[in-house]
Design a protein around this motif. Structure first.
Motif, PDB file in Angstrom:
ATOM      1  N   MET A  33       0.837  -1.190   0.000  1.00 25.23           N
ATOM      2  CA  MET A  33       0.000   0.000   0.000  1.00 25.23           C
ATOM      3  C   MET A  33       0.879   1.249   0.000  1.00 25.23           C
ATOM      4  SD  MET A  33      -3.067   1.196  -0.039  1.00 25.23           S
ATOM      5  CE  MET A  33      -4.046   2.623   0.392  1.00 25.23           C
ATOM      6  N   ILE A  34       0.441   2.267  -0.696  1.00 23.29           N
ATOM      7  CA  ILE A  34       1.191   3.523  -0.707  1.00 23.29           C
ATOM      8  C   ILE A  34       1.261   4.089   0.707  1.00 23.29           C
ATOM      9  CG2 ILE A  34       1.169   5.913  -1.493  1.00 23.29           C
ATOM     10  CD1 ILE A  34       0.077   5.037  -4.103  1.00 23.29           C
ATOM     11  N   GLU A  35       2.452   4.475   1.089  1.00 20.88           N
ATOM     12  CA  GLU A  35       2.649   5.150   2.372  1.00 20.88           C
ATOM     13  C   GLU A  35       2.716   6.648   2.125  1.00 20.88           C
ATOM     14  OE1 GLU A  35       6.084   5.586   5.826  1.00 20.88           O
ATOM     15  OE2 GLU A  35       5.996   3.748   4.624  1.00 20.88           O
ATOM     16  N   LYS A  36       1.855   7.390   2.801  1.00 19.54           N
ATOM     17  CA  LYS A  36       1.783   8.830   2.599  1.00 19.54           C
ATOM     18  C   LYS A  36       2.162   9.542   3.896  1.00 19.54           C
ATOM     19  CE  LYS A  36      -1.817   8.433  -0.939  1.00 19.54           C
ATOM     20  NZ  LYS A  36      -3.163   8.861  -1.394  1.00 19.54           N
ATOM     21  N   THR A  37       3.190  10.372   3.816  1.00 17.14           N
ATOM     22  CA  THR A  37       3.661  11.136   4.977  1.00 17.14           C
ATOM     23  C   THR A  37       3.411  12.612   4.716  1.00 17.14           C
ATOM     24  OG1 THR A  37       5.395   9.492   5.374  1.00 17.14           O
ATOM     25  CG2 THR A  37       5.638  11.632   6.463  1.00 17.14           C
ATOM     26  N   GLU A  38       2.554  13.211   5.521  1.00 14.88           N
ATOM     27  CA  GLU A  38       2.250  14.632   5.346  1.00 14.88           C
ATOM     28  C   GLU A  38       3.457  15.481   5.742  1.00 14.88           C
ATOM     29  OE1 GLU A  38      -0.569  16.012   4.134  1.00 14.88           O
ATOM     30  OE2 GLU A  38      -1.491  14.051   3.796  1.00 14.88           O
ATOM     31  N   LEU A  39       3.751  16.467   4.921  1.00 16.86           N
ATOM     32  CA  LEU A  39       4.858  17.394   5.187  1.00 16.86           C
ATOM     33  C   LEU A  39       4.294  18.810   5.332  1.00 16.86           C
ATOM     34  CD1 LEU A  39       7.497  16.081   2.608  1.00 16.86           C
ATOM     35  CD2 LEU A  39       7.203  15.418   5.004  1.00 16.86           C
ATOM     36  N   ASN A  40       3.389  18.954   6.269  1.00 21.07           N
ATOM     37  CA  ASN A  40       2.705  20.245   6.424  1.00 21.07           C
ATOM     38  C   ASN A  40       3.085  20.961   7.718  1.00 21.07           C
ATOM     39  OD1 ASN A  40       1.118  19.971   3.994  1.00 21.07           O
ATOM     40  ND2 ASN A  40      -0.001  18.367   5.068  1.00 21.07           N
TER      41      ASN A  40
END
Length: 818
Positions: free
Chosen positions: A1-8
């Protein structure tokens, strides 16, 4: 599964002009956001919405800026790692660990950069350097040559929100920054690179069309896409050598999605799962909520010219609409809750379509999702407005990229019913003096509107109509703003003549017309601190961006209301005139429903505190126009209109059931005495019909025009007709009594008329800036009462309901002046 890390988080802002005094080297920054908001949050600039502070902030848009952050990551040969920017505003260079990885030239696109080979173990430094849009625009003018633009700035030479550079309702606040979210995505085999989904009807079934394109990494392996909606599941195999797939799902007998005035808005969750065949691992997924409805735009020739009629679920609609502009000059400030609140206000005003105007943005997903839920139709402009646009590179490729991005993103929404090519550009070329300015071999945008945009729309979203422009008459052989064809804008009424001229037009569809008025009193007091407040005081005047706007406000009163002599009277008279002008125009158009199939008022909302055409000001406060729209767009409207040498009562019915009721009327003196009356036992107005009832001769023939009124009633609907304008009408000084009683969430204010009261308004924000009143523009005959429901947490009494300040009517503007 795609791993998404927010950079906000963890971002800082840096001014690239090291000589700029008063700025720290490092400024804490918020992402999503923009430079103005970061400077404001750190108390480094005054609020540009207050007084004339806008002009002290001009330097920001002429300066280069850099955003920086550090994030933890690690290189991994087995995965693809990509930086994804949902929105960069606008001209930027992106660098990772000191190495450039890409550039952006378009506020309206998503950017994705593969950084798999550039990450290092531990901290990684990310920098996004924004160049001044003005400096880039100057370069582009040298590259393309001059192109006409109705507003300042180079917005037509780049893909940036045009109204950033100032409009006749908006300030010049040229932004830069990461205005949408940023994230790091990691994936190891395949992902859904593009997913196009549409939902339509096939007979009685729902038809979902899916087109997917995969991005792959390493050795391509077989996988499958599993689609589920409403209990129906389809699995499609994807071979190792395939990266595109298309298929359909049929959902038996779904409930239909309707605009809110006609029915419910059932939404069916669609899930797509990309699964590895070998191990059964979930690689990627996609979710949307779909509504099923049929849609077409009827532009066929007929006895009146050619139609412009939206047909939904085989029902030809009259569109009750309003134009939508960006709700804030800094769009990242608009939350999902604010979108929902604004759309709910539009719905409460009986609006069922918002036109997202082409000088702004493609709104964020939350806007369209709220419209889907609330049954609010959306007309979406492509982003071209009031200017000539070059069709050469690099602009042409940027246009194509943004159209592909946004059509794919927005096409699943049931609320979206039209792609429109541009706002006023074809009209501008034809009638605004562009022809002699643009050389024969120079482009100005027509190729976008007649070739590129329709071609992309047909390729990507063939189930939704495309139309080249607003206004446009369906052919370049016909004047673009013709009454008998296509969609029309009516602007001579505001700019040059009185609102009575609306009756000179019976357009097929009116997609823009409007009238100005100031914001609510509380909004003016919050944003302007002039002492004293006057229409010409520095702050009030600065918050009027229209050319000769204040002069037009006064000229527009001519023949209707006397010129006001105080600030209070100026504020109320111009707000009242706005409400009357637009109600007058809408009721006229609706009374010709057999020819005209839509009225889209300019405009619904505001982006900052300003005198404008809006019904809801920037603080979300309702102007009297909001209440006029609710009345004029009532699905069951009763209005009195001139027909031939007489008058007719016209019943207009947009409900799904016929409207059959007794219709009665009286000609009265303003003191309430009856001079003539009639009663007709049953008037039948079928659904989706305008039915005319000629009024008897003794009703329409006044003895003393200045002292008489006609009142017609049909069930709980009431219409008035006056033989002269207010400036001549013998309106008495307002005599009334007021009673205030506590109620749930506020107070019930009962006003009992002792004299004829015309267009009675309770200005709730004069009691409490947060107060909201349920009704305005109420006309009472002597002896009648009306209850205003005021929502407020503040205690009020009858003494607070000051006549002439809080409680206003046309009477106190004109009484005794005849």
């Amino acid at each position: 599964m795609i791993e998404k890390t927010e950079l906000n988080s963890g971002w800082t802002l840096h001014c690239n002009d090291t000589g700029r005094p008063g700025l720290p080297e490092t400024i804490p920054a918020t992402v999503p956001g923009c430079v103005h908001l970061d400077l404001l949050a750190n108390r480094l600039i005054p609020d540009p919405y207050i007084d004339v502070n806008e002009i002290t902030n001009d330097w920001i848009g002429k300066t280069d800026w850099t955003y920086r952050c550090t994030f933890e990551a690690a290189p991994d040969d087995d995965t693809v790692q990509e930086l994804v920017f949902d929105g960069l505003d606008t001209i930027a260079v992106i660098a990772l660990n000191g190495e450039e990885i890409g550039r952006s030239f378009n506020m309206h696109r998503t950017y994705r950069f593969d950084i798999s080979g550039l990450l290092k173990v531990g901290a990684n430094d990310l920098a996004v350097s924004f160049r001044s849009a003005y400096a880039y625009g100057a370069e582009m003018e040298k590259h393309y040559g001059y192109r006409p633009n109705n507003y300042p700035g180079p917005g037509n030479l780049m893909r940036k929100m045009a109204c950033n550079f100032g409009w006749d309702w908006g300030p010049t606040l040229v932004t830069a920054g990461l205005w949408k979210r940023v994230r790091l995505e990691s994936w190891d085999q395949a992902r859904l690179a593009e997913t196009r989904v549409s939902a339509t009807l096939a007979g009685g079934d729902g038809l979902v069309k899916v087109h997917a394109r995969l991005a792959r990494h390493g050795d391509a392996k077989p996988c499958r896409l599993v689609a589920t909606i409403g209990g129906v599941t389809t699995t499609v195999a994807i071979g190792a050598g395939e990266d595109t797939i298309a298929f359909e799902l049929r959902l038996p007998s779904p409930k239909l999605w309707w605009p809110h005035h006609l029915g419910a808005q059932p939404l069916y969750p669609l899930t797509l799962e990309l699964i590895d065949d070998a191990g059964g691992d979930l690689l990627d997924s996609y979710q949307r909520a779909l509504g099923f409805r049929s849609l077409r735009l009827d532009t066929s020739a007929d006895a009146h010219g050619s139609a412009f009629t939206f047909v939904i679920n085989d029902v030809p609609l009259f569109i009750a609409g309003a134009n939508w502009i960006p709700d804030d000059c800094f769009p990242s400030r608009v939350t999902a809750g604010r979108y929902a609140a604004r759309i709910d206000e539009a719905k409460a005003a009986n609006i069922h379509m918002l036109r997202v105007w082409g000088g702004g943005i493609f709104e964020r997903d939350e806007f369209y999702e709220a419209c889907d839920r609330m049954g609010m139709l959306v007309w979406q402009d492509f982003l071209f407005a009031c200017a000539a646009y070059p069709e050469e590179e690099p602009l042409k490729s940027e246009v194509e990229a943004e159209v592909r991005d946004n059509v794919v993103r927005l096409m699943p929404h049931a609320s979206l019913i039209l792609w429109n090519g541009n706002n006023e550009n074809i009209w501008g070329f034809d009638e605004w003096g562009w022809r002699p300015v643009i050389k024969a071999d120079e482009s100005w945008g027509l190729g976008y509107y007649l070739d590129l945009l329709p071609r992309l729309s047909a390729e990507l979203d063939p189930d939704r109509p495309y139309y080249p422009g607003s206004p446009y008459s369906g052919s370049m052989e016909i004047a673009p703003n013709a009454d008998a064809h296509g969609c029309k804008h009516i602007w001579d009424v505001w700019n040059d003549v009185g609102y009575e001229v609306y009756r000179d037009y019976v357009p097929r569809f009116c997609s823009e017309f409007g009238w100005q008025a100031p914001a609510a009193w509380a909004t003016i007091e919050e944003s302007v601190h002039d002492q004293p407040l006057t229409p010409q005081s520095n702050g009030v005047f600065h918050h009027q961006k229209a050319t000769q706007g204040n002069d037009k406000l006064i000229r527009g009163l001519s023949g209707h209301l006397p010129e006001p002599q105080t600030m209070d009277d100026w504020h109320f008279a111009t707000q009242l005139n706005q409400a009357r002008a637009i109600r007058f125009g809408i009721e006229h158009m609706r009374s010709h429903r057999d020819i005209c199939k839509g009225a889209v008022v300019w405009q619904f909302n505001d982006c900052w505190p300003v005198t404008s055409w809006a019904a809801l000001d920037s603080a979300g406060r309702r102007k009297p126009l909001w209440y006029a729209l609710r009345a004029a767009y009532d699905p069951r409207l009763l209005t009195i209109q001139p027909r031939g040498d007489g008058l007719s009562a016209v019943a207009v019915n947009e409900r799904t059931l016929f409207w059959r009721a007794k219709i009665s009327g009286r000609r009265l003196r303003l003191d309430g005495s009856v001079l003539a009356e009639f009663e007709f036992w049953r008037l039948l107005c079928d659904r989706f019909e305008a039915k005319e009832f000629p009024l008897p001769e003794d009703i329409v023939s006044p003895g003393l025009p200045k002292e008489e009124v006609v009142v017609v009633e049909m069930l709980d609907r009431r219409a008035f007709h006056y033989f002269v304008e207010d400036i001549e009408l013998a309106l008495p000084a307002p005599r009334l009594s007021v009673d205030v009683a506590a109620s749930d969430g506020g107070f019930a204010v009962t006003v009992t008329a002792e004299s004829f009261l015309k267009d009675l308004c309770l200005m709730a924000d004069r009691l409490d800036p947060d107060a909201v009143v349920d009704t305005m523009l109420v006309t009472l005959l002597p002896g009648e009462s009306h209850v205003f429901a005021v929502k407020t947490a503040k205690g009020i009494s009858a003494n607070d309901i000051v006549v002439g300040t809080v409680l206003r009517s046309a009477n106190d503007l004109v009484a005794g002046r005849q």
